[in-house]
Design a protein around this motif. Structure first.
Motif, mmCIF file in Angstrom:
data_model
loop_
_atom_site.group_PDB
_atom_site.id
_atom_site.type_symbol
_atom_site.label_atom_id
_atom_site.label_comp_id
_atom_site.label_asym_id
_atom_site.label_seq_id
_atom_site.Cartn_x
_atom_site.Cartn_y
_atom_site.Cartn_z
ATOM 1 N N THR A 16 34.955 1.964 73.912
ATOM 2 C CA THR A 16 34.684 1.229 75.144
ATOM 3 C C THR A 16 33.705 0.104 74.829
ATOM 4 O OG1 THR A 16 34.987 3.209 76.479
ATOM 5 C CG2 THR A 16 33.809 1.377 77.490
ATOM 6 N N ALA A 17 34.035 -1.099 75.280
ATOM 7 C CA ALA A 17 33.173 -2.266 75.096
ATOM 8 C C ALA A 17 32.529 -2.605 76.439
ATOM 9 C CB ALA A 17 33.978 -3.449 74.575
ATOM 10 N N PHE A 18 31.234 -2.865 76.397
ATOM 11 C CA PHE A 18 30.484 -3.235 77.596
ATOM 12 C C PHE A 18 29.930 -4.650 77.400
ATOM 13 C CE2 PHE A 18 30.361 1.347 77.374
ATOM 14 C CZ PHE A 18 30.632 1.736 78.679
ATOM 15 N N THR A 19 30.486 -5.592 78.135
ATOM 16 C CA THR A 19 29.998 -6.962 78.092
ATOM 17 C C THR A 19 28.754 -7.074 78.962
ATOM 18 O OG1 THR A 19 32.255 -7.762 77.805
ATOM 19 C CG2 THR A 19 30.582 -9.383 78.433
ATOM 20 N N ASP A 28 27.332 -6.297 63.132
ATOM 21 C CA ASP A 28 27.902 -7.527 63.680
ATOM 22 C C ASP A 28 29.095 -7.263 64.588
ATOM 23 O OD1 ASP A 28 26.064 -9.120 62.336
ATOM 24 O OD2 ASP A 28 27.298 -9.198 60.524
ATOM 25 N N GLN A 29 29.480 -5.996 64.719
ATOM 26 C CA GLN A 29 30.590 -5.573 65.575
ATOM 27 C C GLN A 29 31.908 -6.239 65.163
ATOM 28 O OE1 GLN A 29 29.417 -6.231 69.653
ATOM 29 N NE2 GLN A 29 27.738 -4.778 69.546
ATOM 30 N N HIS A 30 32.092 -6.373 63.857
ATOM 31 C CA HIS A 30 33.327 -6.919 63.327
ATOM 32 C C HIS A 30 34.270 -5.834 62.819
ATOM 33 C CE1 HIS A 30 31.194 -11.013 62.421
ATOM 34 N NE2 HIS A 30 31.490 -10.847 63.691
ATOM 35 N N TRP A 31 33.697 -4.701 62.379
ATOM 36 C CA TRP A 31 34.499 -3.679 61.724
ATOM 37 C C TRP A 31 34.162 -2.295 62.265
ATOM 38 C CZ3 TRP A 31 38.062 -5.978 58.793
ATOM 39 C CH2 TRP A 31 37.761 -7.219 58.231
ATOM 40 N N LEU A 32 35.205 -1.481 62.372
ATOM 41 C CA LEU A 32 35.066 -0.064 62.684
ATOM 42 C C LEU A 32 35.619 0.725 61.495
ATOM 43 C CD1 LEU A 32 34.611 2.397 64.608
ATOM 44 C CD2 LEU A 32 36.988 2.055 65.351
ATOM 45 N N SER A 37 36.655 -7.672 65.829
ATOM 46 C CA SER A 37 35.994 -8.900 66.287
ATOM 47 C C SER A 37 36.570 -9.332 67.624
ATOM 48 C CB SER A 37 36.165 -10.014 65.252
ATOM 49 O OG SER A 37 35.563 -9.655 64.041
ATOM 50 N N ASN A 38 37.879 -9.207 67.751
ATOM 51 C CA ASN A 38 38.553 -9.481 69.019
ATOM 52 C C ASN A 38 38.928 -8.131 69.631
ATOM 53 O OD1 ASN A 38 40.072 -10.337 71.183
ATOM 54 N ND2 ASN A 38 41.568 -11.483 69.957
ATOM 55 N N ILE A 39 38.154 -7.701 70.613
ATOM 56 C CA ILE A 39 38.375 -6.362 71.178
ATOM 57 C C ILE A 39 39.677 -6.295 71.954
ATOM 58 C CG2 ILE A 39 35.929 -5.784 71.244
ATOM 59 C CD1 ILE A 39 35.937 -6.536 74.197
#
Length: 760
Positions: A219-222, A256-260, A275-277
């Motif tokens: 889950t991404a929270f902007t 950097d929230q680029h890789w999981l 990088s692009n969710i």
């Protein structure tokens, strides 16, 4: 003389009071001079030895081994294994005085690390009937954490410490805070228990991931900040990720929230680009082990660039993304460490350095540093397997929990990043495409990997000295030969002091002129500079040929030994012509821009402040030293050797090459060695006349950084006692030893030359 004359001669008495006083004074002066000279010489030797000892004193701690000592052990209420009160997380605050245990039932207990006394306790707001099934921190240096629950939800919290000073006594008050509220966040579908969780917080986005079996939920929270209240509102968005091959054993999100990174039960790692969710992508799947080994532990190294993978055979490997020739990033195994032959059960990265501590199934612990590729220490911590462990932010303390209870260990590990390979060999640094020699001692972020290779500095030192000696040695030696052997005595008495006076010029002035005037001048007249190297020698040879063809009556008007004065206008005119033709030559042969031609057509980089400028400026500074010593050596050759050679029919040139130079060779060699020592130790000219960039490139159009210049630049800004500070002293010690070895070898060579040619 008759007998009367002898009888009348006055008698000489050497024992008169006056002569005795004179003799006593003379003996006293002789003793004073002898002891004064001896004391001065011994004092110089002692001073040099004290410098050497002090440098060793500052450098020695770099190579001191690490040490771990148990300071306290105690038993807290240890829950029964397998119950809802298992200890899932263990950590400490900055001062290593307060510890934190987080248990499966939601209890967060703070305690004194030295006594085990509980200081504060908090209960996480778990929904009724749920328990914590997984817990993870954002990164080793972050207090932000996420707890995955048995109902598929997650709670975000952080441990915080407030320091107060009532009555000048420090009091640390720990607390659990909820930066995004106490309400649980739903992650998994159908309320499945979360077996692994990961969290990463950024300025614009908060990412939380969890897994249940083979499924990964994210889950991404902007973040949206209210400008009036400065409150942050979270806008939730689900991220769809593909299932992995086996059950997920570990989840990690880079800072950097680029890789999981998803480690599954098949001992392979799935790499997801996030990088692009809106369009996450499975980039690659990598096998992490070889043979029968299985992955037993995985953690991020400080900074989140490198992965540390522990296996069942006691290996710990470091992996990070490397860009290949096609520009694609691939997870690459960089280096390996060995703790023992038992499975690795836990890895605790340091919070401020590229090091980590690992433990195995037998209770042994090992300290390692990745950059230096060092195994710093291996020590048994407990007699049984360690359940949980936590390292202090400063890396100077360790908490371990086992069936025997809790133990607090003090760690002494001041300079783990220093090793022979880190200083002198190529090192594969994080995010680099291959191993390289790099000097970069500081950066703007706290997770910076120090790059402390001395090779670029040593290379730059030798490079600067080489180009300076390339200019200075021929000019100084040839000038010394002519001045001492061919020049008229009257002219010599004027020329020699003028050249020696050049040595009194402050090098900071030469560096200032080289950086602000000479470097732009060379860049703008590059073609003319190279033309100067061709036109001036040919002009001198042409004038010499013309002079030799003149009638003897005309040539004899110039006294013997004064001919160099005639060459002065010839050299000036030739130099003016070469520089004046620079633009024309540049237009004819290099398309109007020689610098662009060198860069584009030849592929050679060009910096305005480069080795050529250093060679010209530092060569000018070294010439007087070499000239003065070499000229004295040549002029001091006994005249009877010269006259004897000429009397036997040898020409002046034969006498020079076969008698004079051989006899003076020890002094000439000493002049060259002293000049090279001056060039190696020069600071201000190199500091001001080069780009001061620590690179290893022999290109004459590139700059460099020398050991001496690096010490001058970085010593004022280094922290006293730090690894950086002591490595600068190591650079000084390297210069000291280099000068000592070169001078010792030079003295041996000079002694052999003196012995060989002393019979002339």
């Amino acid at each position: 003389m008759n007998e009367q004359g002898i009888a009348a001669a006055p008698e000489l008495h050497f024992d008169t009071p006056a002569l005795k006083r004179y003799g006593n004074r003379r003996r006293l002066k002789d003793k004073a001079a002898r002891w004064g000279i001896a004391t001065g010489g011994i004092g110089i030797i002692v001073a040099i030895m004290l410098i050497f000892i002090y440098l060793l004193y500052e450098v020695a701690p770099l190579f001191r081994s690490a040490d771990m000592q148990r300071e306290a052990s105690y038993t807290l209420p240890v829950p029964v294994a397998g119950t809802s009160s298992d200890v899932l997380f263990l950590t400490m605050e900055e001062q290593a005085e307060q510890g934190l245990r987080v248990m499966a039932d939601g209890q967060a207990v703070f305690f004194d690390t030295r006594s085990g006394n509980q200081t504060r306790a908090f209960t996480l707001p778990l929904p009724e009937g749920s328990a914590i099934t997984a817990i993870s921190a954002a990164d080793p240096a972050s207090p932000l954490m996420v707890a995955g629950l048995s109902n598929g939800e997650a709670i975000v919290f952080k441990h915080d410490y407030r320091i107060t000073w009532p009555d000048d006594q420090r009091i640390i008050t720990p607390a659990i805070v909820y930066p995004y509220g106490e309400a649980p966040i739903s992650l998994s579908e159908n309320g499945k228990p979360l077996t692994e969780v990961a969290i990463q917080d950024g300025e614009e986005q908060l990412l939380i991931a969890g897994s249940a079996g083979q499924r990964i939920f994210m889950t991404a929270f902007t973040k949206e900040e209210d400008f009036l209240t400065e409150e942050i509102a979270l806008e939730e968005q689900r991220v769809d990720l593909p299932a992995v091959a086996g059950e997920v054993k570990k989840l990690l999100i880079d800072p950097d929230q680029h890789w999981l990174y998803a480690l599954n039960g098949n001992d392979s790692l799935s790499l997801h680009a996030i990088s692009n969710i809106n369009q996450p992508e499975l980039v690659d799947t990598i096998d992490l082990t070889e043979g029968s080994a299985t992955v037993t532990a995985a953690e991020f190294l400080l900074g989140g660039i490198s992965l540390l993978i522990g296996d069942s055979q006691g290996h710990i490997s470091q992996w990070f993304l490397v860009r290949d020739a096609e520009g694609k990033q691939q997870l690459t195994r960089i280096r390996d460490f060995q703790l023992g032959d038992q499975p690795i059960t836990g890895i605790a990265p340091e919070h401020r350095r590229k090091g980590f501590l690992a433990v195995d199934a037998t209770g042994s612990a090992g300290l390692f540093n990745t950059t230096a590729r060092r195994t710093l220490l291996t020590v048994p911590v407990t007699d049984s397997a360690i359940n949980t462990l936590g390292m202090s932010p400063r890396g100077n303390a360790l908490l371990v929990e086992s069936p025997e209870g809790l133990a607090f260990w003090r760690i002494e590990n001041e300079h783990p990043e220093v090793s022979w390979s880190a200083l002198w060999d190529k090192v594969w640094y994080e995010s680099y495409e291959q191993p390289e020699y790099i000097w970069q001692s500081s950066a703007s972020n706290n997770d910076f990997e120090p790059k402390l290779s001395l090779m670029p500095l040593a290379f730059g030192t030798l490079k600067a000295a080489f180009y300076a000696m390339l200019l200075a040695a021929p000019l100084a030696i040839c000038g010394a030969i002519y001045t001492a052997y061919f020049m008229a005595p009257g002219l010599r008495r004027k020329v020699k002091p003028v050249i020696e006076l050049m040595e009194a010029l402050p090098t900071v002035i030469l560096g200032f002129l080289a950086g602000l005037w000479l470097a732009p001048f060379v860049e703008n007249n590059l073609t003319g500079i190279f033309a100067l190297l061709l036109i001036v020698p040919f002009a001198v040879l042409g004038f010499a040929f013309f002079w030799d063809r003149l009638p003897v009556e005309l040539r004899s008007r110039v006294p013997d030994g004064w001919q160099p004065l005639i060459l002065v206008p010839v050299i000036l005119v030739a130099g003016w012509a070469a520089l004046g033709a620079s633009g024309t030559l540049e237009h004819l042969f290099f398309g109007g821009d020689m610098r662009a031609w060198i860069t584009k057509d030849l592929g050679i980089a060009y910096d305005q402040r480069n080795a050529m400028v250093v060679g010209l400026a530092m060569g000018f500074a070294v010439i007087p030293t070499i000239f003065s010593i070499a000229e004295d050596a040549i002029f001091s050759v006994p005249k009877h050797l010269t006259y004897g050679s000429l009397a036997l029919g040898a020409t002046p040139w034969q006498t020079l090459t076969r008698v004079v130079l051989l006899t003076a060779s020890p002094g000439i060699f000493s002049a060259l060695m002293i000049g090279m020592g001056r060039a190696v130790g020069e600071t201000m000219i190199v500091l001001m006349a080069t780009g001061n960039t620590p690179i290893m490139d022999a290109n004459i159009f590139e700059g460099m950084r020398t050991l001496a210049a690096n010490i001058a630049v970085e010593m004022p800004e280094s922290e006293v006692g730090s690894s950086h500070y002591r490595i600068l002293f190591l650079a000084a010690l390297t210069l000291f030893l280099f000068t000592f070895v070169v001078n010792t070898l030079a003295e041996l060579v000079r002694h052999r030359l003196r012995t060989k040619y002393s019979s002339l």
